[in-house]
Every structure is written in structure tokens, then in C-alpha cells.
Design a protein around this motif. Structure first.
Motif, short mmCIF file in Angstrom:
data_model
loop_
_atom_site.label_atom_id
_atom_site.label_comp_id
_atom_site.label_asym_id
_atom_site.label_seq_id
_atom_site.Cartn_x
_atom_site.Cartn_y
_atom_site.Cartn_z
N GLN A 199 0.85 -1.19 0.00
CA GLN A 199 0.00 0.00 0.00
C GLN A 199 0.88 1.23 0.00
O GLN A 199 1.65 1.47 0.94
CB GLN A 199 -0.92 0.00 1.22
CG GLN A 199 -1.95 1.12 1.20
CD GLN A 199 -3.05 0.93 2.22
OE1 GLN A 199 -2.91 0.16 3.18
NE2 GLN A 199 -4.17 1.59 2.02
N GLN A 209 -4.90 2.36 -2.58
CA GLN A 209 -5.45 1.17 -1.95
C GLN A 209 -4.40 0.06 -1.89
O GLN A 209 -3.45 0.04 -2.69
CB GLN A 209 -6.66 0.67 -2.75
CG GLN A 209 -7.89 1.56 -2.63
CD GLN A 209 -9.12 0.93 -3.26
OE1 GLN A 209 -9.02 0.16 -4.21
NE2 GLN A 209 -10.29 1.22 -2.71
N ARG A 210 -4.59 -0.84 -0.95
CA ARG A 210 -3.70 -1.99 -0.86
C ARG A 210 -3.89 -2.86 -2.10
O ARG A 210 -5.01 -3.09 -2.54
CB ARG A 210 -4.02 -2.81 0.40
CG ARG A 210 -2.99 -3.88 0.72
CD ARG A 210 -3.28 -4.54 2.04
NE ARG A 210 -3.17 -3.60 3.17
CZ ARG A 210 -3.23 -3.96 4.44
NH1 ARG A 210 -3.38 -5.25 4.77
NH2 ARG A 210 -3.14 -3.06 5.39
N GLU A 211 -2.76 -3.32 -2.66
CA GLU A 211 -2.83 -4.12 -3.87
C GLU A 211 -2.00 -5.38 -3.74
O GLU A 211 -1.01 -5.42 -2.99
CB GLU A 211 -2.32 -3.31 -5.08
CG GLU A 211 -0.86 -2.89 -4.99
CD GLU A 211 -0.38 -2.16 -6.23
OE1 GLU A 211 -1.18 -1.91 -7.16
OE2 GLU A 211 0.83 -1.86 -6.28
#
Length: 120
Positions: free
Chosen positions: A39, A44-46
Motif C-alpha cells: 500500500q 489502496q492496498r494491492e
């Protein structure tokens, strides 16, 4: 409970390499998959890479050919070898484990995160 300990983050120059490690411990019955997410600030966290217990791996397009995920199943440990790092790889990297315990069904567990900064 499943506990994870991450290590290996830090500051590296563009083109450099880092190796992240994540060891899972606790009341683990079985691990279905282990992986890494990241992140970056304001994003956004990916997903970065995952590896299943059967040996299948999956990578984000942005890291294919540069990052390699591996597992040591005997040690419940997952590694992420990151080569040819770019400034856009800068993020907090989180270890993820999908595991069942002696007390409950499979679910996601997350590490505390380790900072990777790529900058000259």
C-alpha cells in the motif's frame, strides 16, 4: 491465533534489490496460501504476489520479471525477492497468510507491514 513476523524492508536506490521475509507461527493447522500486498500513500492496498500450498504463484503485472515469491513450507515462511526496484515500488509491504487453525476455519491473517523505500 496466527502471528506473523516480517523483516527485510528498508531504503534502496533505484535498480537495487531487497528481500522480504515473513514467518508465520501459532496454532496453525494448515496454510492454503501465503503472499505479499503493498500500500502506497494515498492508494489502496494491492496484491504483489501470492503462492499457494500447491506451488502455484501469481504476480501483479507491474512486478512480473522483477520480483520472485518463494516459500519454505517446513518453516511456514514466505519470501519476496525484489530486484530492479523502481521508485513506484515504494510502499508498505504486508505479508498475508490464508490459514486454518486448530480452533477455526481458513481465514486471512496479516503482518504488521514493512516499509520499502526506493529513492536516490
Amino acid at each position: 491465533q496466527v502471528h506473523m513476523v516480517e523483516s527485510g524492508g528498508g531504503l534502496v536506490q533505484p535498480g537495487g534489490s531487497l528481500r522480504l521475509s515473513c514467518a508465520a507461527s501459532g496454532s496453525i493447522f494448515s496454510i492454503r496460501a501465503m503472499g505479499w500486498y503493498r500500500q502506497a500513500p494515498g492508494k489502496q492496498r494491492e496484491l504483489v504476489a501470492t503462492a499457494t500450498s500447491g506451488g502455484s504463484t501469481n504476480y501483479a503485472d507491474s512486478v512480473k520479471g522483477r520480483f520472485t515469491i518463494s516459500r519454505d513450507n517446513a518453516k511456514n515462511t514466505v519470501y519476496l525477492q525484489m530486484n530492479s526496484l523502481k521508485p513506484e515500488d515504494t510502499a508498505v509491504y504486508y505479508c498475508n497468510v490464508v490459514a486454518s487453525t486448530w480452533y477455526g476455519p481458513s481465514k486471512d491473517y496479516w503482518g504488521q507491514g514493512t516499509q520499502v523505500t526506493v529513492s536516490s
